[in-house]
Design a protein around this motif. Structure first.
Motif, PDB file in Angstrom:
ATOM      1  N   TRP A 181      35.454  33.286  48.422  1.00 56.90           N
ATOM      2  CA  TRP A 181      35.956  33.519  49.778  1.00 56.90           C
ATOM      3  C   TRP A 181      35.067  34.240  50.792  1.00 56.90           C
ATOM      4  CZ3 TRP A 181      39.179  34.347  45.695  1.00 56.90           C
ATOM      5  CH2 TRP A 181      39.662  33.102  45.399  1.00 56.90           C
ATOM      6  N   THR A 182      34.297  35.182  50.031  1.00 57.22           N
ATOM      7  CA  THR A 182      33.512  35.896  51.131  1.00 57.22           C
ATOM      8  C   THR A 182      32.129  36.084  50.495  1.00 57.22           C
ATOM      9  OG1 THR A 182      33.952  37.929  49.374  1.00 57.22           O
ATOM     10  CG2 THR A 182      35.424  37.668  51.169  1.00 57.22           C
ATOM     11  N   ASP A 183      31.006  36.640  51.411  1.00 52.45           N
ATOM     12  CA  ASP A 183      29.748  36.511  51.325  1.00 52.45           C
ATOM     13  C   ASP A 183      29.572  38.193  50.690  1.00 52.45           C
ATOM     14  OD1 ASP A 183      29.096  34.395  52.365  1.00 52.45           O
ATOM     15  OD2 ASP A 183      28.914  35.132  54.257  1.00 52.45           O
ATOM     16  N   GLY A 184      28.810  38.098  49.645  1.00 59.33           N
ATOM     17  CA  GLY A 184      27.997  39.313  48.887  1.00 59.33           C
ATOM     18  C   GLY A 184      29.324  40.150  48.172  1.00 59.33           C
ATOM     19  N   ILE A 185      28.821  41.132  47.474  1.00 60.91           N
ATOM     20  CA  ILE A 185      29.900  41.785  46.869  1.00 60.91           C
ATOM     21  C   ILE A 185      30.750  42.829  47.557  1.00 60.91           C
ATOM     22  CG2 ILE A 185      30.081  43.513  44.795  1.00 60.91           C
ATOM     23  CD1 ILE A 185      27.393  42.301  43.847  1.00 60.91           C
ATOM     24  N   HIS A 186      31.761  42.992  47.609  1.00 62.59           N
ATOM     25  CA  HIS A 186      32.848  44.004  48.281  1.00 62.59           C
ATOM     26  C   HIS A 186      33.398  44.696  46.983  1.00 62.59           C
ATOM     27  CE1 HIS A 186      32.204  42.088  51.980  1.00 62.59           C
ATOM     28  NE2 HIS A 186      32.088  40.865  51.273  1.00 62.59           N
ATOM     29  N   GLN A 187      34.032  45.817  47.432  1.00 61.11           N
ATOM     30  CA  GLN A 187      34.917  46.703  46.650  1.00 61.11           C
ATOM     31  C   GLN A 187      36.473  46.555  47.301  1.00 61.11           C
ATOM     32  OE1 GLN A 187      35.270  51.124  47.495  1.00 61.11           O
ATOM     33  NE2 GLN A 187      35.364  51.302  45.274  1.00 61.11           N
ATOM     34  N   PHE A 188      37.318  46.049  46.256  1.00 62.96           N
ATOM     35  CA  PHE A 188      38.574  45.767  46.622  1.00 62.96           C
ATOM     36  C   PHE A 188      39.346  47.086  45.914  1.00 62.96           C
ATOM     37  CE2 PHE A 188      36.688  41.735  46.889  1.00 62.96           C
ATOM     38  CZ  PHE A 188      37.348  41.365  47.952  1.00 62.96           C
ATOM     39  N   SER A 189      40.591  47.506  46.675  1.00 63.82           N
ATOM     40  CA  SER A 189      41.294  48.330  45.766  1.00 63.82           C
ATOM     41  C   SER A 189      42.925  48.369  46.241  1.00 63.82           C
ATOM     42  CB  SER A 189      40.735  49.900  46.220  1.00 63.82           C
ATOM     43  OG  SER A 189      40.986  49.966  47.741  1.00 63.82           O
ATOM     44  N   GLY A 190      43.672  48.379  45.118  1.00 63.69           N
ATOM     45  CA  GLY A 190      45.044  48.287  45.515  1.00 63.69           C
ATOM     46  C   GLY A 190      45.850  48.794  44.041  1.00 63.69           C
ATOM     47  N   VAL A 191      47.055  48.089  44.265  1.00 63.82           N
ATOM     48  CA  VAL A 191      48.017  48.433  42.823  1.00 63.82           C
ATOM     49  C   VAL A 191      47.924  47.217  42.002  1.00 63.82           C
ATOM     50  CG1 VAL A 191      50.268  48.889  42.190  1.00 63.82           C
ATOM     51  CG2 VAL A 191      49.421  49.624  44.404  1.00 63.82           C
ATOM     52  N   PRO A 192      47.646  47.528  40.821  1.00 65.41           N
ATOM     53  CA  PRO A 192      47.832  46.401  39.767  1.00 65.41           C
ATOM     54  C   PRO A 192      49.165  45.990  39.839  1.00 65.41           C
ATOM     55  CG  PRO A 192      46.927  48.374  38.663  1.00 65.41           C
ATOM     56  CD  PRO A 192      47.594  48.691  40.044  1.00 65.41           C
ATOM     57  N   ILE A 193      49.335  44.471  39.631  1.00 60.09           N
ATOM     58  CA  ILE A 193      50.730  43.973  39.379  1.00 60.09           C
ATOM     59  C   ILE A 193      51.788  44.650  38.710  1.00 60.09           C
ATOM     60  CG2 ILE A 193      52.003  41.809  39.491  1.00 60.09           C
ATOM     61  CD1 ILE A 193      49.708  40.404  40.784  1.00 60.09           C
ATOM     62  N   SER A 194      50.832  44.808  37.331  1.00 59.88           N
ATOM     63  CA  SER A 194      51.710  45.290  36.356  1.00 59.88           C
ATOM     64  C   SER A 194      52.449  46.637  36.496  1.00 59.88           C
ATOM     65  CB  SER A 194      50.829  45.213  34.824  1.00 59.88           C
ATOM     66  OG  SER A 194      49.826  45.997  35.072  1.00 59.88           O
ATOM     67  N   SER A 195      51.638  47.432  37.404  1.00 60.71           N
ATOM     68  CA  SER A 195      52.272  48.761  37.645  1.00 60.71           C
ATOM     69  C   SER A 195      53.391  48.667  38.784  1.00 60.71           C
ATOM     70  CB  SER A 195      51.037  49.552  38.288  1.00 60.71           C
ATOM     71  OG  SER A 195      49.976  49.986  37.504  1.00 60.71           O
ATOM     72  N   LEU A 196      53.297  47.807  39.509  1.00 61.02           N
ATOM     73  CA  LEU A 196      54.146  47.481  40.554  1.00 61.02           C
ATOM     74  C   LEU A 196      55.373  47.133  39.780  1.00 61.02           C
ATOM     75  CD1 LEU A 196      55.351  47.507  43.339  1.00 61.02           C
ATOM     76  CD2 LEU A 196      54.338  44.979  43.551  1.00 61.02           C
ATOM     77  N   ILE A 197      55.506  46.331  38.798  1.00 62.56           N
ATOM     78  CA  ILE A 197      56.689  45.793  38.183  1.00 62.56           C
ATOM     79  C   ILE A 197      57.247  46.871  37.331  1.00 62.56           C
ATOM     80  CG2 ILE A 197      57.305  44.223  36.134  1.00 62.56           C
ATOM     81  CD1 ILE A 197      55.197  42.199  37.345  1.00 62.56           C
ATOM     82  N   GLN A 198      56.248  47.606  36.558  1.00 64.49           N
ATOM     83  CA  GLN A 198      56.888  48.886  36.017  1.00 64.49           C
ATOM     84  C   GLN A 198      57.432  49.738  36.731  1.00 64.49           C
ATOM     85  OE1 GLN A 198      53.891  51.127  34.029  1.00 64.49           O
ATOM     86  NE2 GLN A 198      55.124  51.366  32.089  1.00 64.49           N
ATOM     87  N   HIS A 199      56.830  50.008  38.098  1.00 67.75           N
ATOM     88  CA  HIS A 199      57.665  51.052  39.046  1.00 67.75           C
ATOM     89  C   HIS A 199      58.718  50.576  39.395  1.00 67.75           C
ATOM     90  CE1 HIS A 199      57.813  53.789  42.351  1.00 67.75           C
ATOM     91  NE2 HIS A 199      58.065  52.634  43.014  1.00 67.75           N
ATOM     92  N   LEU A 200      59.029  49.357  39.560  1.00 67.48           N
ATOM     93  CA  LEU A 200      60.539  48.848  40.075  1.00 67.48           C
ATOM     94  C   LEU A 200      61.282  48.671  38.850  1.00 67.48           C
ATOM     95  CD1 LEU A 200      59.035  46.168  42.637  1.00 67.48           C
ATOM     96  CD2 LEU A 200      60.010  48.442  43.102  1.00 67.48           C
ATOM     97  N   ASN A 201      60.958  49.001  37.595  1.00 66.23           N
ATOM     98  CA  ASN A 201      61.760  48.695  36.567  1.00 66.23           C
ATOM     99  C   ASN A 201      62.182  47.136  36.449  1.00 66.23           C
ATOM    100  OD1 ASN A 201      61.778  51.369  35.232  1.00 66.23           O
ATOM    101  ND2 ASN A 201      63.277  51.851  36.659  1.00 66.23           N
ATOM    102  N   ALA A 202      61.394  46.349  36.749  1.00 71.25           N
ATOM    103  CA  ALA A 202      61.742  44.959  37.193  1.00 71.25           C
ATOM    104  C   ALA A 202      61.560  44.055  35.612  1.00 71.25           C
ATOM    105  CB  ALA A 202      61.002  44.167  38.004  1.00 71.25           C
TER     106      ALA A 202
END
Length: 159
Positions: free
Chosen positions: A60-81
């Protein structure tokens, strides 16, 4: 047009732009837990969790980009879900499912930034499910492309 009218127009435009930028950063991510309890997470909430970043190209994008954020698994663990299945929703109501068993420790992430900058809705933000596509052909699958929801607004955890 006199100077007073011109200054009023400029000031009004500046306020509208500032308000719009703040509105982009104030869109919460809703997480609905098994049982129906809802959690509203702000960008600041997501930023307070463990962060992962990687560089990759996308279809969906041109070239290489740096993406940063939260792993979904970390979010689930943080929420004790818990749950067996995630249902991911975009602002336009596009949705797709992803088995929790397919989550890796650091992949995919809920990207909150591209090249260090937050993403506006116009730029596929404020949140975008992202895989490090260039790291392995295993990430370059139709199911992972479908799961790369941009303009993410909600995650439901299902049994």
């Amino acid at each position: 047009m006199n100077l007073r009218n011109a200054l009023t127009i400029v000031a009004t435009f500046a306020v509208m732009c500032f308000s719009s930028a703040n509105a982009q950063n104030s869109i919460p991510l809703t997480v609905v837990l098994v049982g129906g309890e809802q959690k509203e997470l702000s960008l600041e909430d997501l930023d307070s969790l463990d962060q992962v970043s990687f560089s990759t190209s996308t279809i969906w994008t041109d070239g290489i980009h740096q993406f940063s954020g939260v792993p979904i698994s970390s979010l689930i663990q943080h929420l004790n879900a818990n749950g067996e299945l995630l249902k991911l929703y975009a602002l336009n109501d596009y949705s797709v499912e992803m088995p929790v068993a397919e989550l890796e420790e650091e992949v995919p992430i809920i990207a909150t930034r591209i090249d260090g900058a937050t993403m506006s809705v116009r730029e596929k933000g404020p949140y975008w499910i992202m895989f490090p596509f260039d790291d392995s052909p295993d990430y370059q699958t139709e199911s992972n492309y479908a799961r790369s929801v941009w303009q993410l607004k909600r995650i439901d955890l299902l049994e």
